[in-house]
Design a protein around this motif. Structure first.
Motif, PDB file in Angstrom:
ATOM      1  N   UNK A  36      -4.636  30.345  56.694  1.00  0.00           N
ATOM      2  CA  UNK A  36      -3.782  30.994  57.677  1.00  0.00           C
ATOM      3  C   UNK A  36      -2.311  30.670  57.489  1.00  0.00           C
ATOM      4  N   UNK A  37      -1.992  29.825  56.504  1.00  0.00           N
ATOM      5  CA  UNK A  37      -0.594  29.454  56.230  1.00  0.00           C
ATOM      6  C   UNK A  37       0.096  30.537  55.421  1.00  0.00           C
ATOM      7  N   UNK A  38       1.399  30.570  55.550  1.00  0.00           N
ATOM      8  CA  UNK A  38       2.214  31.477  54.753  1.00  0.00           C
ATOM      9  C   UNK A  38       2.321  30.905  53.341  1.00  0.00           C
ATOM     10  N   UNK A  39       1.909  31.686  52.351  1.00  0.00           N
ATOM     11  CA  UNK A  39       1.910  31.244  50.957  1.00  0.00           C
ATOM     12  C   UNK A  39       2.923  32.062  50.156  1.00  0.00           C
ATOM     13  N   UNK A  40       3.644  31.411  49.272  1.00  0.00           N
ATOM     14  CA  UNK A  40       4.633  32.072  48.436  1.00  0.00           C
ATOM     15  C   UNK A  40       4.135  32.085  46.998  1.00  0.00           C
ATOM     16  N   UNK A  41       4.091  33.290  46.420  1.00  0.00           N
ATOM     17  CA  UNK A  41       3.581  33.479  45.066  1.00  0.00           C
ATOM     18  C   UNK A  41       4.686  34.097  44.206  1.00  0.00           C
ATOM     19  N   UNK A  42       5.271  33.326  43.278  1.00  0.00           N
ATOM     20  CA  UNK A  42       6.290  33.897  42.386  1.00  0.00           C
ATOM     21  C   UNK A  42       5.682  35.015  41.540  1.00  0.00           C
ATOM     22  N   UNK A  43       6.405  36.096  41.413  1.00  0.00           N
ATOM     23  CA  UNK A  43       5.926  37.204  40.584  1.00  0.00           C
ATOM     24  C   UNK A  43       7.081  38.114  40.221  1.00  0.00           C
ATOM     25  N   UNK A  44       6.832  38.997  39.302  1.00  0.00           N
ATOM     26  CA  UNK A  44       7.854  39.961  38.916  1.00  0.00           C
ATOM     27  C   UNK A  44       8.110  40.961  40.024  1.00  0.00           C
ATOM     28  N   UNK A  45       9.175  41.716  39.848  1.00  0.00           N
ATOM     29  CA  UNK A  45       9.522  42.751  40.826  1.00  0.00           C
ATOM     30  C   UNK A  45       8.392  43.775  40.919  1.00  0.00           C
ATOM     31  N   UNK A  46       8.195  44.353  42.103  1.00  0.00           N
ATOM     32  CA  UNK A  46       7.193  45.421  42.236  1.00  0.00           C
ATOM     33  C   UNK A  46       7.549  46.604  41.331  1.00  0.00           C
ATOM     34  N   UNK A  47       6.553  47.377  40.999  1.00  0.00           N
ATOM     35  CA  UNK A  47       6.742  48.571  40.182  1.00  0.00           C
ATOM     36  C   UNK A  47       7.229  49.707  41.082  1.00  0.00           C
ATOM     37  N   UNK A  48       8.354  50.305  40.729  1.00  0.00           N
ATOM     38  CA  UNK A  48       8.849  51.494  41.426  1.00  0.00           C
ATOM     39  C   UNK A  48       8.300  52.703  40.687  1.00  0.00           C
ATOM     40  N   UNK A  49       7.591  53.573  41.432  1.00  0.00           N
ATOM     41  CA  UNK A  49       6.968  54.731  40.805  1.00  0.00           C
ATOM     42  C   UNK A  49       6.861  55.853  41.831  1.00  0.00           C
ATOM     43  N   UNK A  50       7.424  56.995  41.509  1.00  0.00           N
ATOM     44  CA  UNK A  50       7.324  58.149  42.393  1.00  0.00           C
ATOM     45  C   UNK A  50       7.923  57.930  43.769  1.00  0.00           C
ATOM     46  N   UNK A  51       8.981  57.115  43.846  1.00  0.00           N
ATOM     47  CA  UNK A  51       9.630  56.867  45.122  1.00  0.00           C
ATOM     48  C   UNK A  51       8.939  55.830  45.993  1.00  0.00           C
ATOM     49  N   UNK A  52       7.920  55.183  45.449  1.00  0.00           N
ATOM     50  CA  UNK A  52       7.198  54.138  46.186  1.00  0.00           C
ATOM     51  C   UNK A  52       7.186  52.862  45.365  1.00  0.00           C
ATOM     52  N   UNK A  53       6.828  51.748  46.041  1.00  0.00           N
ATOM     53  CA  UNK A  53       6.742  50.462  45.351  1.00  0.00           C
ATOM     54  C   UNK A  53       5.291  49.988  45.356  1.00  0.00           C
ATOM     55  N   UNK A  54       4.911  49.342  44.241  1.00  0.00           N
ATOM     56  CA  UNK A  54       3.527  48.895  44.075  1.00  0.00           C
ATOM     57  C   UNK A  54       3.486  47.474  43.518  1.00  0.00           C
ATOM     58  N   UNK A  55       2.463  46.743  43.922  1.00  0.00           N
ATOM     59  CA  UNK A  55       2.132  45.454  43.318  1.00  0.00           C
ATOM     60  C   UNK A  55       0.869  45.671  42.499  1.00  0.00           C
ATOM     61  N   UNK A  56       0.907  45.253  41.239  1.00  0.00           N
ATOM     62  CA  UNK A  56      -0.225  45.412  40.329  1.00  0.00           C
ATOM     63  C   UNK A  56      -0.641  44.023  39.869  1.00  0.00           C
TER      64      UNK A  56
END
Length: 144
Positions: A36-56
């Motif tokens: 239930x704790x807030x967790x921080x996960x380093x990762x690359x920027x989300x993918x911008x595609x078709x005017x939306x953002x995605x996490x893969x």
């Protein structure tokens, strides 16, 4: 068949803990499904595609994937700002188009993941839907 690629020791025990503390490192912030704790996960920027953002997830069914799936929402820290979002897992044609765009964008840096987890559908994809009015500056020195 592999459904999760575990990060190596240096990434998990050295690089990620350092990057979690750096305020300018892009990171997903999500509530842990068990703690239930807030967790921080380093990762690359989300993918911008078709005017939306995605996490893969190139690494498949990771802990951040399972946490985000359970929480249904999270926040993404980037460039000194944290933006909250609702997470919608995508499937079918949309999923396949996003994974294809992700692979084209990141190229050889993700080839090993897809060589090990060959089923494209085993790489979860989340559409990041902004939550109106949910943007705040990152507080200096605050712990994520």
């Amino acid at each position: 068949m592999t459904t999760y690629i575990r990060p190596g020791f240096l990434i998990a025990r050295v690089a990620n803990p350092i990057m979690r503390r750096l305020r300018n490192t892009p990171a997903l912030i999500v509530r842990g499904r068990r703690s239930g704790r807030s967790l921080t996960v380093p990762m690359g920027e989300p993918l911008d595609f078709g005017g939306r953002r995605y996490l893969v997830s190139g690494r498949g069914e990771t802990h951040w994937v399972r946490n985000l799936r359970t929480a249904g929402r999270g926040a993404f820290r980037s460039h000194g700002t944290t933006k909250e979002f609702r997470a919608t897992e995508v499937s079918g044609d949309e999923h396949d188009r996003i994974v294809d765009a992700y692979r084209r964008k990141l190229g050889h840096s993700v080839d090993a993941y897809f060589a090990e987890i060959t089923d494209v559908r085993a790489h979860p994809v989340f559409r990041m839907e902004p939550i109106a009015g949910e943007q705040r500056p990152d507080p200096d020195g605050a712990r994520s």
